[in-house]
Design a protein around this motif. Structure first.
Motif, PDB file in Angstrom:
ATOM      1  N   UNK A 329      51.235 -88.277 -19.159  1.00  0.00           N
ATOM      2  CA  UNK A 329      50.096 -87.415 -18.883  1.00  0.00           C
ATOM      3  C   UNK A 329      50.283 -86.043 -19.521  1.00  0.00           C
ATOM      4  N   UNK A 330      51.514 -85.507 -19.418  1.00  0.00           N
ATOM      5  CA  UNK A 330      51.803 -84.208 -20.027  1.00  0.00           C
ATOM      6  C   UNK A 330      51.648 -84.289 -21.544  1.00  0.00           C
ATOM      7  N   UNK A 331      52.207 -85.371 -22.129  1.00  0.00           N
ATOM      8  CA  UNK A 331      52.089 -85.532 -23.580  1.00  0.00           C
ATOM      9  C   UNK A 331      50.631 -85.636 -24.008  1.00  0.00           C
ATOM     10  N   UNK A 332      49.845 -86.376 -23.219  1.00  0.00           N
ATOM     11  CA  UNK A 332      48.427 -86.523 -23.554  1.00  0.00           C
ATOM     12  C   UNK A 332      47.694 -85.188 -23.435  1.00  0.00           C
ATOM     13  N   UNK A 333      48.046 -84.420 -22.390  1.00  0.00           N
ATOM     14  CA  UNK A 333      47.397 -83.126 -22.234  1.00  0.00           C
ATOM     15  C   UNK A 333      47.773 -82.188 -23.375  1.00  0.00           C
ATOM     16  N   UNK A 334      49.052 -82.238 -23.779  1.00  0.00           N
ATOM     17  CA  UNK A 334      49.471 -81.391 -24.893  1.00  0.00           C
ATOM     18  C   UNK A 334      48.786 -81.823 -26.191  1.00  0.00           C
ATOM     19  N   UNK A 335      48.696 -83.143 -26.399  1.00  0.00           N
ATOM     20  CA  UNK A 335      47.982 -83.641 -27.564  1.00  0.00           C
ATOM     21  C   UNK A 335      46.513 -83.233 -27.507  1.00  0.00           C
ATOM     22  N   UNK A 336      45.967 -83.283 -26.286  1.00  0.00           N
ATOM     23  CA  UNK A 336      44.564 -82.904 -26.129  1.00  0.00           C
ATOM     24  C   UNK A 336      44.362 -81.418 -26.400  1.00  0.00           C
ATOM     25  N   UNK A 337      45.337 -80.590 -25.952  1.00  0.00           N
ATOM     26  CA  UNK A 337      45.250 -79.161 -26.255  1.00  0.00           C
ATOM     27  C   UNK A 337      45.308 -78.919 -27.753  1.00  0.00           C
ATOM     28  N   UNK A 338      46.249 -79.623 -28.424  1.00  0.00           N
ATOM     29  CA  UNK A 338      46.344 -79.462 -29.873  1.00  0.00           C
ATOM     30  C   UNK A 338      45.065 -79.939 -30.560  1.00  0.00           C
ATOM     31  N   UNK A 339      44.565 -81.067 -30.080  1.00  0.00           N
ATOM     32  CA  UNK A 339      43.329 -81.585 -30.668  1.00  0.00           C
ATOM     33  C   UNK A 339      42.169 -80.614 -30.456  1.00  0.00           C
ATOM     34  N   UNK A 340      42.103 -80.038 -29.239  1.00  0.00           N
ATOM     35  CA  UNK A 340      41.037 -79.079 -28.951  1.00  0.00           C
ATOM     36  C   UNK A 340      41.135 -77.860 -29.854  1.00  0.00           C
ATOM     37  N   UNK A 341      42.390 -77.375 -30.046  1.00  0.00           N
ATOM     38  CA  UNK A 341      42.573 -76.214 -30.917  1.00  0.00           C
ATOM     39  C   UNK A 341      42.163 -76.534 -32.357  1.00  0.00           C
ATOM     40  N   UNK A 342      42.637 -77.684 -32.848  1.00  0.00           N
ATOM     41  CA  UNK A 342      42.292 -78.058 -34.209  1.00  0.00           C
ATOM     42  C   UNK A 342      40.798 -78.300 -34.355  1.00  0.00           C
ATOM     43  N   UNK A 343      40.202 -78.874 -33.324  1.00  0.00           N
ATOM     44  CA  UNK A 343      38.757 -79.088 -33.370  1.00  0.00           C
ATOM     45  C   UNK A 343      38.018 -77.759 -33.412  1.00  0.00           C
ATOM     46  N   UNK A 344      38.517 -76.779 -32.630  1.00  0.00           N
ATOM     47  CA  UNK A 344      37.888 -75.462 -32.636  1.00  0.00           C
ATOM     48  C   UNK A 344      38.062 -74.789 -34.002  1.00  0.00           C
ATOM     49  N   UNK A 345      39.291 -74.913 -34.580  1.00  0.00           N
ATOM     50  CA  UNK A 345      39.511 -74.360 -35.910  1.00  0.00           C
ATOM     51  C   UNK A 345      38.580 -75.011 -36.938  1.00  0.00           C
ATOM     52  N   UNK A 346      38.421 -76.312 -36.810  1.00  0.00           N
ATOM     53  CA  UNK A 346      37.535 -77.013 -37.727  1.00  0.00           C
ATOM     54  C   UNK A 346      36.095 -76.533 -37.561  1.00  0.00           C
ATOM     55  N   UNK A 347      35.659 -76.409 -36.296  1.00  0.00           N
ATOM     56  CA  UNK A 347      34.292 -75.936 -36.062  1.00  0.00           C
ATOM     57  C   UNK A 347      34.108 -74.513 -36.577  1.00  0.00           C
ATOM     58  N   UNK A 348      35.153 -73.644 -36.364  1.00  0.00           N
ATOM     59  CA  UNK A 348      35.066 -72.277 -36.880  1.00  0.00           C
ATOM     60  C   UNK A 348      34.993 -72.278 -38.403  1.00  0.00           C
ATOM     61  N   UNK A 349      35.819 -73.150 -39.039  1.00  0.00           N
ATOM     62  CA  UNK A 349      35.798 -73.221 -40.499  1.00  0.00           C
ATOM     63  C   UNK A 349      34.449 -73.704 -41.011  1.00  0.00           C
ATOM     64  N   UNK A 350      33.880 -74.689 -40.289  1.00  0.00           N
ATOM     65  CA  UNK A 350      32.559 -75.189 -40.689  1.00  0.00           C
ATOM     66  C   UNK A 350      31.511 -74.093 -40.549  1.00  0.00           C
TER      67      UNK A 350
END
Length: 603
Positions: A329-350
């Motif tokens: 669960x911790x690993x998934x949450x950390x992966x989800x945090x990383x994914x959320x950050x990268x998704x936000x960076x991608x949206x900001x870049x777009x």
């Protein structure tokens, strides 16, 4: 091949095929077939199924079948499969279902596969109306089911009618309201949008946490009679035994918790429960069939065992499973945090790319407008130059005519007229010539002024042309700072694949243990994130009931008259009294065991 060898091979094959038989096992989301030995026990088959689907929390589940007399039965683990009253056709069919339920799904269900199987079974029970669910709660549960199936709501891919093929609401709820499928879908979609961010397992767990508060959740009902031959319902669940009146399976009249029960037994149709309190009489009821008493005893023993097990320290196996689940669960949450950050960076870049493209488009429009302005300025300059040239020619011509008129005046004046008439005529002609010369001189001066004015306009036009060229140069030079080829690179989508892999193993001795999982800044950040989610969930829970009340008020005006059944009326009465499942259970179990037995016998 010699004939003798062929006969031996065929006999060996026949003998080998006679040692196995085909079994078909259906879970809530898949179907499996196995070839097992004829002497295989129920436990061996059950463990084979659990190992195949990767299930370690085996104590909740069992293999259900319909016996030769069309009664529901559970496969016994200590007996051979074929020695039991299983169907005789091939393949032999079993249902892999939850036989026992946890007291608190969020605390006890560890594996995602366990949560998923419970979700599918509870969802099917609600849709089949085996569990009563009020309309507003049905819509909320449907939104979690949609989130679990489709993921986050996406306005770009969602199309009206997309949920029409899904079985989301109990037919009883649909029949009670003058609402089309589109109207129901719109209300489910409103809640579905609010579930954004939940993963499949989280949405399924939210579904179960709401469903476990329903009155008929995890209750196994059996028709019984007391000593006065009154028809009653016996409910067997994770907390104990509940007694219901014949027309009310929502609110129990009498409750016997497992920790107050010492012994359970039956003889023929008579079923006896002995309380721990020696002063209390036995709790006795009568079932319609002997096989029903056997099933009741089986469920009582299993639920009581799990009830006591929950109140002991976890075994080593469960501690390891919980530690593994927490780590995952911790690993998934950390992966989800990383994914959320990268998704936000991608949206900001777009967004930045779109902004740069917009600015580039604006600059291109400015260049086009400047070029058009320059072209208009050049055309105006050419036109003004042509007008100036014509004005100069006209001025020269007028000047020449004025000179000729002056010469004519002089000739006329110098001509002597001998007669007075000629003199007068000459004076008249002189005046006319003088007037004409004056007019021509004025016209000449006017043309000169116009020519000067045109020259001045030509000078201004050339100045504007120069300014337009400078502006074009500046615009062109400014657009170099935002080339499309130098836009930020967009990060690729993050795809997380987590595989659960666990082997079934025997229970180990009871002990205590502690496992440090992960440490460092990531854990601190994750702790903050978990605390934030807890606060958000608390706030969401506070307004959940209010939203449910609003939804109920909204659809109440569309409800058909006289469509409420007995369960609807009983539920509404409980809501008006401010009661829920847990308050009624506490109230029913507040009396002593002796008084409860007395109440049961007097029903």
């Amino acid at each position: 091949m010699p004939l003798v060898n062929m006969k031996k091979a065929s006999k060996a094959a026949a003998k080998s095929s006679g040692k196995v038989f085909l079994v078909q096992v259906q879970t809530m989301d898949e179907e499996m077939e196995f070839k097992i030995e004829r002497k295989a026990t129920g436990k061996e088959l059950f463990e084979l199924v659990c190992k195949t689907i990767g299930l370690r929390e085996t104590w909740y589940f069992g293999l259900q079948y319909i016996d030769s007399k069309s009664y529901i039965a559970w496969l016994k683990f200590d007996k051979k499969v074929l020695d039991q009253d299983v169907p005789k056709e091939s393949p032999v069919t079993f249902l892999f279902l939850a036989k026992f339920y946890p007291e608190d799904v969020s605390e006890e269900l560890i594996q995602e596969i366990t949560q998923h199987l419970f979700f599918l079974q509870v969802k099917q029970s609600i849709l089949n109306m085996d569990i009563y669910c009020p309309p507003e709660a049905s819509v909320l549960l449907a939104s979690y089911a949609v989130q679990a199936k489709y993921g986050d709501y996406d306005e770009g891919t969602y199309k009206p009618g997309m949920l029409a093929s899904d079985d989301l609401l109990p037919q009883r709820v649909i029949d009670q309201y003058e609402m089309t499928s589109e109207m129901w879908e719109e209300r489910i979609k409103t809640w579905y949008i609010d579930q954004r961010g939940f993963t499949r397992s989280e949405a399924e767990m939210e579904y179960l946490k709401i469903a476990q508060d329903l009155e008929m959740y995890a209750e196994n009902y059996f028709s019984i009679k007391n000593k006065r031959n009154t028809d009653l319902w016996l409910g067997v669940n994770a907390l104990g035994l509940n007694i219901y009146e014949q027309d009310n399976r929502l609110v129990p009249k009498v409750t016997f918790p497992w920790n107050e029960i010492k012994n359970i037994s039956f003889k023929d149709k008579k079923f006896s429960i002995k309380a721990i309190d020696k002063k209390s009489p036995d709790f006795v009821f009568y079932a319609q069939k002997l096989r029903i008493n056997k099933l009741i005893l089986e469920l009582c023993v299993g639920n009581h065992e799990l009830f006591m097990r929950r109140r002991r320290p976890d075994s080593m196996e469960i501690q390891q499973m919980k530690a593994q689940a927490r780590e995952e669960k911790i690993n998934k949450k950390m992966e989800r945090l990383r994914y959320t950050k990268e998704k936000k960076l991608k949206e900001d870049a777009i967004r930045e790319k779109e902004e740069l493209e917009r600015r580039l488009s604006q600059l291109q429009d400015d260049v086009r407008i400047a070029q058009e302005s320059l072209m208009r300025s050049e055309e105006t300059a050419e036109l003004l130059g042509e007008k100036a040239r014509i004005a100069e020619e006209e001025a020269s011509l007028l000047s020449q005519k004025a000179s000729e008129a002056e010469n004519e005046k002089k000739r006329i004046q110098m001509s002597a007229m001998k007669t007075e008439e000629e003199k007068v005529n000459m004076e008249i002609r002189a005046r006319d010539a003088e007037y004409l010369a004056k007019r021509l001189l004025e016209d000449s001066e006017q043309r000169v002024r116009e020519a000067d004015l045109l020259k001045e306009e030509l000078r201004h036009a050339k100045l504007e042309e120069r300014l337009a060229k400078e502006k074009l140069f500046e615009v062109t030079r400014g657009s170099v700072s935002y080339p499309v080829t130098e836009l930020w690179p967009l990060p690729s989508d993050l795809s997380t694949h987590i595989t659960l892999s666990a082997d079934c193993g025997p229970n180990e001795s009871t002990t205590e243990g502690h496992c440090d999982l992960l440490a460092g800044t990531d854990i601190s950040q994750l702790s903050l994130e978990i605390e934030k989610e807890r606060v958000e969930y608390t706030e969401k829970s506070k307004c959940l009931q209010e939203h449910l009340r609003e939804l109920k008020s909204e659809i109440e005006v569309l409800k058909k008259e006289d469509t409420n059944n007995m369960l609807d009326r009983l539920h509404d009465e409980s809501v008006l009294r401010g009661e829920n499942k847990y308050s009624t259970l506490r109230q029913a179990s507040a009396n002593t065991t002796q008084s409860r037995v007395t109440m049961f016998e007097q029903l």
